[in-house]
Design a protein around this motif. Structure first.
Motif, PDB file in Angstrom:
ATOM      1  N   PRO A 278     -24.730  13.634   3.694  1.00 43.29           N
ATOM      2  CA  PRO A 278     -25.943  14.030   4.428  1.00 43.29           C
ATOM      3  C   PRO A 278     -25.955  13.564   5.877  1.00 43.29           C
ATOM      4  O   PRO A 278     -25.434  12.500   6.219  1.00 43.29           O
ATOM      5  N   THR A 464     -26.860  19.324  -0.929  1.00 46.52           N
ATOM      6  CA  THR A 464     -27.818  18.222  -0.964  1.00 46.52           C
ATOM      7  C   THR A 464     -29.199  18.785  -1.276  1.00 46.52           C
ATOM      8  O   THR A 464     -29.677  19.696  -0.595  1.00 46.52           O
ATOM      9  N   SER A 466     -33.070  17.682  -1.506  1.00 52.21           N
ATOM     10  CA  SER A 466     -34.010  16.633  -1.108  1.00 52.21           C
ATOM     11  C   SER A 466     -35.391  16.927  -1.690  1.00 52.21           C
ATOM     12  O   SER A 466     -35.947  18.008  -1.477  1.00 52.21           O
ATOM     13  N   VAL A 477     -26.783  14.811  -4.418  1.00 51.26           N
ATOM     14  CA  VAL A 477     -25.713  15.660  -3.885  1.00 51.26           C
ATOM     15  C   VAL A 477     -24.829  16.112  -5.037  1.00 51.26           C
ATOM     16  O   VAL A 477     -24.403  15.301  -5.855  1.00 51.26           O
TER      17      VAL A 477
END
Length: 501
Positions: A278, A464, A466, A477
């Motif tokens: 990230p 990724t 979030s 991830v």
């Protein structure tokens, strides 16, 4: 002694019919065949059955888990040509009752289900017919508070017999459990070996050996129980089977930092790619291990949007054979998504390694951790499920790890609740990592992302996801690897010359 009956004409005819159906894989070419006598190239056909296993998601009573399963449509949006047989797919509990959790119905559309609490079981899943090629399943668990709070994401995997987990730990403040899931009707027997900076850790008598996993069941093994007198922040766990096969993943909970799944590294190799670190990572820690008997000297490079650079002060890592090595790389990505490339310092002296990075986002009490293992390329096609349509929730990173640019196609499926699929072709320059922003129009619910390599060099990818909560940058991830949706099928031909040999 009983005399053998003579062959009849009917028997000879039947034998000839059977023999002429044998594939002529090594025989000389028949008239009209290839002039050089070589067998025709094997065709690739869609697989007709895929098996996946998922670990039990959480031991927390406040855990909320989302399951998403998806089979990509073939190029052009049609079902996989050539796939035959029964058409079905089911994720069901890896228990004796085996209650179905999710049953997808068609390719090209994701299907989802949810579970709450600590009783959600490990899962096994089988897809057959049109739903088998590229079948993908993802479980995403969110735990809002507590020691194991965080977002824990796991791509369901095919069972196997050999797994490497660099980045595990038996330190104070860490609870690492190896989850073992047996999808078969016979018991599996598993060994777990731990390697620290000085080599193999001495286990408690009998600990880590001959671990029985009953048929269609799962078992979680606390790593600190394998070597209880040890306190090490970085170890490599090696999981092997003496009998049977299992799915294996490590669930990590770190006090004050968060929780996530540590997936297995790709098979040992001289060069590795750890994709999709990230952009806002405040701490990146690399852990590597050499399974063989020769040390490895690795050159470290970060592939970012503008090219590849060597991280200042961490240009190389020496890994002793049979020992775990680590390096703190700090805020390696510095605001841009990147991938870590590991290559031999001397191309003439290579030693296969496995590796993973521990990634931390946030600060103070608002930290959250995740892991990125070394991963294989996406190959022909790879898919990740459970992407969310909210802004900045899903980030897909693509890396061209070789010396050639790569052209790829990224397709976003409709959502589980509706929407229109979208697709984009893009070129990833050699030695760079690019972000792909592709989402379905009007998506409702979660969707799948499929990456296809169209031309050029190898491409590695990671997603990724979030899901912030109460100011904590909770995330997970998942890397993407070739879905192996096709198999090589030898081309058969009649060859009567076999009767004269």
């Amino acid at each position: 002694m009983k005399q053998r009956a003579p062959l009849t004409l009917a028997a000879v005819t039947a034998a000839l019919a059977a023999l002429t159906g044998i594939a002529a894989l090594t025989a000389p070419a028949a008239p009209g065949g290839p002039a050089d006598g070589k067998a025709a190239a094997a065709a690739r056909m869609p697989v007709e059955r895929s098996l996946l296993v998922c670990p039990a998601p959480s031991s927390s009573d406040i855990a909320d888990t989302t399951y998403t399963a998806f089979t990509p449509a073939a190029t052009g949006g049609t079902p996989a040509a050539g796939a035959t047989g029964q058409v079905s797919a089911r994720l069901l509990g890896a228990t004796k009752d085996a209650k179905p959790v999710l049953e997808p119905k068609e390719p090209g559309r994701p299907f989802g289900a949810t579970a709450s609490g600590a009783d959600a079981p490990a899962l096994t899943g089988v897809a057959e017919g049109l739903l088998a090629p590229g079948w993908t399943a993802q479980q995403t668990t969110k735990v809002s508070v507590g020691r194991a709070r965080g977002v824990l994401g796991a791509g369901c995997t095919a069972p196997g017999t050999d797994f490497w987990f660099p980045g595990a730990a038996v330190a104070k403040g860490r609870e690492d459990y190896v989850h073992l899931t047996n999808p078969d009707d016979a018991a599996a027997v598993v060994d777990i070996t731990l390697f620290g900076p000085d080599g193999p850790l001495k286990p408690e008598a009998g600990a880590g050996e001959n671990i029985r996993v009953d048929p269609r069941s799962s078992k979680a093994v606390l790593l600190s129980s394998v070597a209880p007198a040890t306190q090490l922040g970085d170890v490599t766990a090696h999981v092997t089977t003496r009998a049977g096969r299992v799915g294996a993943s490590v669930q990590v909970a770190e006090e004050g930092v968060g929780a996530d799944w540590l997936p297995a590294s790709t098979d040992p190799a001289g060069s590795l790619v750890l994709p999709g670190i990230p952009a806002d990572a405040v701490s990146v820690r690399l852990v590597a291990f050499v399974p063989g008997d020769q040390d490895a000297d690795l050159a470290l490079r970060l592939a970012g949007p503008g090219g590849s650079i060597s991280p200042a002060g961490s240009e190389q890592l020496h890994v002793k054979a049979g020992m775990t090595a680590s390096a703190d790389l700090g805020d390696l990505t510095r605001g841009e998504p990147g991938s870590l490339l590991l290559t031999p310092v001397d191309a003439k002296r290579t030693s296969p390694v496995v590796a993973a990075v521990r990634v931390v986002r946030g600060s103070g009490a608002k930290q959250e951790l995740g892991f990125v293992p070394a991963a294989g390329p996406v190959g022909v096609r790879a898919t990740v499920a459970d992407n969310r349509p909210e802004e900045n929730t899903t980030v897909l990173a693509l890396t061209a790890s070789g010396t050639q640019d790569a052209k790829v196609r990224v397709t976003a499926s409709p959502g589980t609740g509706g929407g229109e699929a979208a697709s984009q072709e893009l070129t990833v320059k050699a030695g760079t990592t690019q972000r792909a922003a592709v989402a379905p129009a009007g998506a409702k619910g979660s969707y799948a992302l499929t990456v296809e390599t169209l031309s050029g060099g190898p491409v590695h990818a990671a997603r990724t996801l979030s899901l912030p909560h109460d100011g904590i940058a909770m995330f997970t991830v998942q890397t993407l690897s070739d879905d192996r949706s096709t198999v090589s099928v030898p081309k058969a031909a009649q060859d009567l010359s076999i009767l004269t040999r």
